[in-house]
Enzyme design. Structure first.
Site, PDB file in Angstrom:
ATOM      1  N   ASN A  11       0.860  -1.188   0.000  1.00  0.00           N
ATOM      2  CA  ASN A  11       0.000   0.000   0.000  1.00  0.00           C
ATOM      3  C   ASN A  11       0.894   1.234   0.000  1.00  0.00           C
ATOM      4  O   ASN A  11       1.464   1.595   1.026  1.00  0.00           O
ATOM      5  CB  ASN A  11      -0.899  -0.017   1.252  1.00  0.00           C
ATOM      6  CG  ASN A  11      -1.789   1.213   1.313  1.00  0.00           C
ATOM      7  OD1 ASN A  11      -1.836   2.012   0.374  1.00  0.00           O
ATOM      8  ND2 ASN A  11      -2.505   1.366   2.422  1.00  0.00           N
ATOM      9  N   TRP A  12       0.990   1.867  -1.164  1.00  0.00           N
ATOM     10  CA  TRP A  12       1.892   3.020  -1.296  1.00  0.00           C
ATOM     11  C   TRP A  12       1.264   4.303  -0.771  1.00  0.00           C
ATOM     12  O   TRP A  12       1.907   5.351  -0.763  1.00  0.00           O
ATOM     13  CB  TRP A  12       2.296   3.216  -2.764  1.00  0.00           C
ATOM     14  CG  TRP A  12       3.124   2.113  -3.334  1.00  0.00           C
ATOM     15  CD1 TRP A  12       3.681   1.054  -2.649  1.00  0.00           C
ATOM     16  CD2 TRP A  12       3.517   1.937  -4.701  1.00  0.00           C
ATOM     17  NE1 TRP A  12       4.380   0.252  -3.502  1.00  0.00           N
ATOM     18  CE2 TRP A  12       4.295   0.761  -4.770  1.00  0.00           C
ATOM     19  CE3 TRP A  12       3.284   2.659  -5.871  1.00  0.00           C
ATOM     20  CZ2 TRP A  12       4.847   0.303  -5.978  1.00  0.00           C
ATOM     21  CZ3 TRP A  12       3.820   2.202  -7.072  1.00  0.00           C
ATOM     22  CH2 TRP A  12       4.592   1.042  -7.113  1.00  0.00           C
ATOM     23  N   LYS A  13       0.006   4.231  -0.418  1.00  0.00           N
ATOM     24  CA  LYS A  13      -0.716   5.424   0.075  1.00  0.00           C
ATOM     25  C   LYS A  13      -0.542   6.573  -0.934  1.00  0.00           C
ATOM     26  O   LYS A  13      -0.577   6.308  -2.129  1.00  0.00           O
ATOM     27  CB  LYS A  13      -0.253   5.752   1.491  1.00  0.00           C
ATOM     28  CG  LYS A  13      -0.366   4.509   2.399  1.00  0.00           C
ATOM     29  CD  LYS A  13      -0.227   4.785   3.842  1.00  0.00           C
ATOM     30  CE  LYS A  13      -0.412   3.469   4.624  1.00  0.00           C
ATOM     31  NZ  LYS A  13      -0.377   3.641   6.069  1.00  0.00           N
ATOM     32  N   HIS A 102      -9.711   0.906   4.831  1.00  0.00           N
ATOM     33  CA  HIS A 102      -8.461   1.255   5.516  1.00  0.00           C
ATOM     34  C   HIS A 102      -8.758   2.317   6.581  1.00  0.00           C
ATOM     35  O   HIS A 102      -9.597   3.194   6.370  1.00  0.00           O
ATOM     36  CB  HIS A 102      -7.437   1.773   4.504  1.00  0.00           C
ATOM     37  CG  HIS A 102      -6.062   1.851   5.084  1.00  0.00           C
ATOM     38  ND1 HIS A 102      -5.679   2.874   5.933  1.00  0.00           N
ATOM     39  CD2 HIS A 102      -4.995   1.024   4.975  1.00  0.00           C
ATOM     40  CE1 HIS A 102      -4.420   2.656   6.295  1.00  0.00           C
ATOM     41  NE2 HIS A 102      -3.989   1.551   5.740  1.00  0.00           N
ATOM     42  N   GLU A 104      -7.222   4.857   7.423  1.00  0.00           N
ATOM     43  CA  GLU A 104      -7.016   6.239   6.991  1.00  0.00           C
ATOM     44  C   GLU A 104      -8.203   6.748   6.188  1.00  0.00           C
ATOM     45  O   GLU A 104      -8.431   7.949   6.078  1.00  0.00           O
ATOM     46  CB  GLU A 104      -5.699   6.334   6.197  1.00  0.00           C
ATOM     47  CG  GLU A 104      -4.503   6.226   7.136  1.00  0.00           C
ATOM     48  CD  GLU A 104      -3.226   5.708   6.512  1.00  0.00           C
ATOM     49  OE1 GLU A 104      -3.128   5.658   5.270  1.00  0.00           O
ATOM     50  OE2 GLU A 104      -2.320   5.328   7.276  1.00  0.00           O
ATOM     51  N   GLU A 172      -5.391  -4.990  10.888  1.00  0.00           N
ATOM     52  CA  GLU A 172      -4.436  -3.879  10.918  1.00  0.00           C
ATOM     53  C   GLU A 172      -4.793  -2.964  12.086  1.00  0.00           C
ATOM     54  O   GLU A 172      -5.566  -2.010  11.914  1.00  0.00           O
ATOM     55  CB  GLU A 172      -4.487  -3.133   9.568  1.00  0.00           C
ATOM     56  CG  GLU A 172      -3.430  -2.097   9.456  1.00  0.00           C
ATOM     57  CD  GLU A 172      -3.197  -1.632   8.019  1.00  0.00           C
ATOM     58  OE1 GLU A 172      -2.201  -2.042   7.425  1.00  0.00           O
ATOM     59  OE2 GLU A 172      -4.004  -0.854   7.516  1.00  0.00           O
ATOM     60  N   GLY A 178       2.257   2.963  10.910  1.00  0.00           N
ATOM     61  CA  GLY A 178       3.129   4.123  10.709  1.00  0.00           C
ATOM     62  C   GLY A 178       4.237   4.260  11.733  1.00  0.00           C
ATOM     63  O   GLY A 178       4.757   5.358  11.940  1.00  0.00           O
ATOM     64  N   SER A 220       3.102  -1.483  10.433  1.00  0.00           N
ATOM     65  CA  SER A 220       4.555  -1.455  10.679  1.00  0.00           C
ATOM     66  C   SER A 220       5.237  -2.786  10.419  1.00  0.00           C
ATOM     67  O   SER A 220       6.063  -3.250  11.218  1.00  0.00           O
ATOM     68  CB  SER A 220       4.846  -0.969  12.110  1.00  0.00           C
ATOM     69  OG  SER A 220       4.406   0.357  12.258  1.00  0.00           O
ATOM     70  N   GLY A 241       2.886  -0.972   4.445  1.00  0.00           N
ATOM     71  CA  GLY A 241       2.809   0.456   4.130  1.00  0.00           C
ATOM     72  C   GLY A 241       4.172   1.007   3.756  1.00  0.00           C
ATOM     73  O   GLY A 241       4.705   0.701   2.684  1.00  0.00           O
TER      74      GLY A 241
HETATM   75  P1  13P Z   1       2.801   1.003   7.749  1.00  0.00           P
HETATM   76  O1  13P Z   1       3.370  -0.292   7.277  1.00  0.00           O
HETATM   77  O2  13P Z   1       3.532   2.200   7.257  1.00  0.00           O
HETATM   78  O3  13P Z   1       2.606   0.984   9.241  1.00  0.00           O
HETATM   79  O4  13P Z   1       1.352   1.149   7.137  1.00  0.00           O
HETATM   80  C1  13P Z   1       0.484   0.129   7.348  1.00  0.00           C
HETATM   81  C2  13P Z   1      -0.684   0.382   6.520  1.00  0.00           C
HETATM   82  O5  13P Z   1      -1.474   1.261   6.784  1.00  0.00           O
HETATM   83  C3  13P Z   1      -0.846  -0.476   5.328  1.00  0.00           C
HETATM   84  O6  13P Z   1      -2.104  -0.338   4.796  1.00  0.00           O
END
Ligand code: 13P
Length: 266
Positions: A11-13, A102, A104, A172, A178, A220, A241
């Site tokens: 997930n590159w966001k 997700h 977010e 998650e 993060g 993470s 992420g």
């Molecule tokens: P991180 O791996 O940066 O914690 O992000 C997790 C995430 O939100 C994947 O969708």
């Protein structure tokens, strides 16, 4: 029982900042994925980068274990929904998966009910939903388990049983997102959650259903904790992420499922 084939989702966001950067990361992930035997890899870039990356997907009759995913879809197939993108539109670019619910996006107001509609829309269009669940914080009374159960009940309400096998669940926990591997869930604790999720799904759908589902861990995931989570967590893979933006780090994560590491990350 865990499904044999593994799945690792990047997930590159809202990264990287341009298409050249996306192509570069994708090319390296493609090389790493090619070496995997029992593992499928999904790259989920921003919508704007999907068309260009779609052209870089493995072609022909060769090995196809690299797929494109979306980070979200709208719940309707088409219509007057300004600024939105549907699974129906993404199909053209060979998008096979969609990350739904997700945390977010939940922060932006997405409810379990909307996620339920999104799951149905994805399935209508032949796109596999990668459904995220997870609590914001844990309490000593275990109230968070009721919260997880409620998320599962709401998100899968009304879904015909036969579609469940096409869905992927990601546990998650929001508090683990993060940070670094030091702040993530341990493999042993993930095992408890995998059992809980499978048991809950089996209660909702009937006895065998939960046990055959793909359950991933996200939050993470880094090269340092990937092995512990994979060995002890009773999982089918990861939702990664920040570490998925670094191809060398990502290839090391893939390596816990048996891949040789790619040589050049630069
Ligand atoms: P991180 O791996 O940066 O914690 O992000 C997790 C995430 O939100 C994947 O969708």
């Amino acid at each position: 029982m865990m499904k044999k084939r593994k799945l690792v989702v990047a997930n590159w966001k809202m990264n990287p900042t341009n298409a050249e950067g996306a192509k570069s990361i994708f090319g390296k992930i493609r090389r790493a994925a090619k070496k995997m035997k029992q593992t499928d890899v999904v790259a989920a870039p921003s919508f704007v980068h999907i068309p260009v990356l779609s052209k870089l997907l493995p072609k022909g009759n060769g090995k196809k274990n690299l797929f494109l995913g979306a980070q979200n879809i709208h719940q309707k197939d088409f219509g007057a929904y300004t600024g939105e993108v549907s699974a129906n539109q993404l199909k053209e670019f060979k998008v096979r998966y969609a990350i739904l619910g997700h945390s977010e996006r939940r922060e932006l107001g997405e409810s379990d009910e909307i996620i339920n509609e999104k799951v149905q829309s994805a399935l209508r269009q032949g796109v596999a939903p990668i459904v995220c669940i997870g609590e914001k914080e844990r309490d000593s009374e275990g109230e968070y388990l009721n919260f997880i159960k409620e998320q599962l009940v709401n998100i899968f309400r009304g879904l015909p049983k036969k579609y469940l096998a096409d869905c992927v669940i990601v546990y998650e926990p929001v508090w683990a997102i993060g940070h670094t591997f030091k702040d993530s869930l341990s493999g042993t604790d993930m095992h408890v959650m995998s059992l809980f999720i499978r048991k809950t799904l089996s209660e909702i759908f009937g006895k065998d259903y939960g046990w055959n589902m793909k359950v991933l861990y996200g939050g993470s995931v880094e090269n340092e904790n990937a092995e512990d989570l994979m060995k002890k967590g009773d999982i089918s893979g990861f939702l990664v992420g920040h570490a998925s933006l670094d191809p060398l780090e990502f290839s090391k994560i893939l390596k816990v499922f048996g891949s040789p590491q790619i040589k050049n990350a630069g």
